[in-house]
Design a protein around this motif. Structure first.
Motif, short mmCIF file in Angstrom:
data_model
loop_
_atom_site.label_atom_id
_atom_site.label_comp_id
_atom_site.label_asym_id
_atom_site.label_seq_id
_atom_site.Cartn_x
_atom_site.Cartn_y
_atom_site.Cartn_z
N MET A 104 -8.14 7.34 13.66
CA MET A 104 -8.32 6.01 13.10
C MET A 104 -7.13 5.15 13.53
SD MET A 104 -9.00 5.11 9.08
CE MET A 104 -8.08 6.51 8.55
N ALA A 105 -7.42 3.95 13.98
CA ALA A 105 -6.37 3.05 14.43
C ALA A 105 -5.43 2.72 13.28
CB ALA A 105 -6.97 1.78 15.00
N GLU A 106 -4.19 2.48 13.63
CA GLU A 106 -3.17 2.22 12.61
C GLU A 106 -3.53 1.06 11.70
OE1 GLU A 106 1.42 0.75 12.44
OE2 GLU A 106 0.83 2.04 14.11
N ASP A 107 -4.12 0.00 12.25
CA ASP A 107 -4.41 -1.18 11.44
C ASP A 107 -5.78 -1.14 10.78
OD1 ASP A 107 -6.04 -1.60 13.60
OD2 ASP A 107 -5.47 -3.69 13.86
N SER A 108 -6.50 0.00 10.87
CA SER A 108 -7.84 0.05 10.27
C SER A 108 -7.79 0.25 8.76
CB SER A 108 -8.67 1.16 10.91
OG SER A 108 -8.13 2.42 10.63
N GLY A 109 -6.65 0.58 8.24
CA GLY A 109 -6.53 0.76 6.80
C GLY A 109 -6.68 2.21 6.41
N GLN A 110 -6.66 2.43 5.12
CA GLN A 110 -6.74 3.81 4.62
C GLN A 110 -7.53 3.85 3.33
OE1 GLN A 110 -2.71 5.04 3.83
NE2 GLN A 110 -2.71 4.13 1.81
N LEU A 111 -8.06 5.02 3.05
CA LEU A 111 -8.73 5.30 1.79
C LEU A 111 -7.90 6.31 1.03
CD1 LEU A 111 -12.38 5.78 3.04
CD2 LEU A 111 -11.52 3.85 1.75
N ARG A 112 -7.83 6.13 -0.27
CA ARG A 112 -7.17 7.13 -1.10
C ARG A 112 -7.85 7.13 -2.46
NH1 ARG A 112 -4.63 4.58 -4.89
NH2 ARG A 112 -3.25 2.81 -4.56
N PRO A 113 -7.71 8.21 -3.21
CA PRO A 113 -8.37 8.27 -4.52
C PRO A 113 -7.97 7.11 -5.43
CG PRO A 113 -7.59 10.44 -3.89
CD PRO A 113 -7.02 9.47 -2.88
N LEU A 114 -8.96 6.56 -6.10
CA LEU A 114 -8.73 5.49 -7.07
C LEU A 114 -7.95 6.06 -8.25
CD1 LEU A 114 -9.46 2.55 -7.99
CD2 LEU A 114 -11.47 3.56 -9.08
N GLN A 115 -6.95 5.32 -8.70
CA GLN A 115 -6.13 5.72 -9.84
C GLN A 115 -6.55 4.92 -11.08
OE1 GLN A 115 -3.82 8.23 -9.34
NE2 GLN A 115 -4.71 8.24 -7.29
N ALA A 116 -6.37 5.52 -12.24
CA ALA A 116 -6.73 4.84 -13.49
C ALA A 116 -6.04 3.48 -13.62
CB ALA A 116 -6.39 5.73 -14.69
N ALA A 117 -4.81 3.38 -13.14
CA ALA A 117 -4.07 2.12 -13.23
C ALA A 117 -4.70 1.00 -12.40
CB ALA A 117 -2.62 2.34 -12.79
N GLU A 118 -5.61 1.36 -11.49
CA GLU A 118 -6.25 0.36 -10.61
C GLU A 118 -7.64 -0.05 -11.09
OE1 GLU A 118 -3.97 2.16 -6.73
OE2 GLU A 118 -5.85 3.06 -7.42
N LEU A 119 -8.06 0.48 -12.23
CA LEU A 119 -9.40 0.19 -12.72
C LEU A 119 -9.62 -1.30 -12.99
CD1 LEU A 119 -10.17 3.18 -15.10
CD2 LEU A 119 -11.23 2.65 -12.90
N ASP A 120 -8.63 -1.98 -13.50
CA ASP A 120 -8.81 -3.40 -13.83
C ASP A 120 -9.10 -4.24 -12.59
OD1 ASP A 120 -8.53 -3.01 -16.53
OD2 ASP A 120 -6.41 -3.57 -16.59
N ILE A 121 -8.38 -3.99 -11.50
CA ILE A 121 -8.62 -4.80 -10.29
C ILE A 121 -9.99 -4.49 -9.69
CG2 ILE A 121 -7.43 -3.26 -8.67
CD1 ILE A 121 -6.50 -5.90 -7.26
#
Length: 176
Positions: free
Chosen positions: A1-18
């Motif tokens: 994956m190209a460096e600027d394509s971004g990344q996926l990571r597990p969603l954290q509870a602290a990010e639920l609001d956004i």
């Protein structure tokens, strides 16, 4: 994956609001099967149920370390290595974010998880999602007539599928 394509990571509870804020935005919500505004308690209960399911992958998409989108992958048939996905972007995500989210997801599904097939659906009036799936290489496999009722009207649903072999062939064609 190209460096600027971004990344996926597990969603954290602290990010639920956004993520809930994105999901509740009218331009996101109108293309969902469930179109009511999701409350904080309902959202947290959904997250906690999903955390208990090893075949669910709730992922935050980041581009240059900034949250830009959400991906939900459900492995629906482990023996067949088949999953379904859903996704949405932040309403403020810059142009090209969807494409990058899509490619990061395909990388995750086929390389990290080692799955054989990824399936998706779009309400037939969601032409952007239909074009998006097709640009990623998905094949339109079905039109399910009057498959979804939104409380007022019935809507057709378009079903898509992408095989790991299709993806590999497409990547090989780009390299040549």
């Amino acid at each position: 994956m190209a460096e600027d394509s971004g990344q996926l990571r597990p969603l954290q509870a602290a990010e639920l609001d956004i993520v809930r804020e994105w999901r509740n935005h009218p331009e996101v919500r109108r293309f969902m099967y469930t179109q009511h505004e999701i409350g904080a308690e309902e959202h947290r209960a959904w997250f906690e149920r999903a955390q208990q399911d090893p075949n669910r992958h709730l992922l935050l998409y980041l581009h240059r370390d900034e949250p830009m989108g959400f991906v939900n992958i459900s492995v629906v048939n482990l023996a067949a290595k088949r999953a379904e996905w859903g996704f949405y972007l932040s309403p403020d995500a810059p142009r090209g974010s969807g494409h990058r989210l899509g490619f990061a997801t395909l990388e995750y599904v086929f390389k990290t998880l080692g799955l054989h097939k990824l399936c998706g659906e779009a309400l037939a009036f969601n032409t952007r999602s239909i074009r998006f799936h097709e640009r990623l290489g998905f094949t339109r496999e079905a039109t399910l007539r009057d498959h979804h009722f939104d409380g007022q009207s019935f809507h057709d649903v378009v079903g898509f599928g992408l095989l790991a072999s299709d993806r590999a062939a497409r990547e090989g064609a780009k390299v040549s």
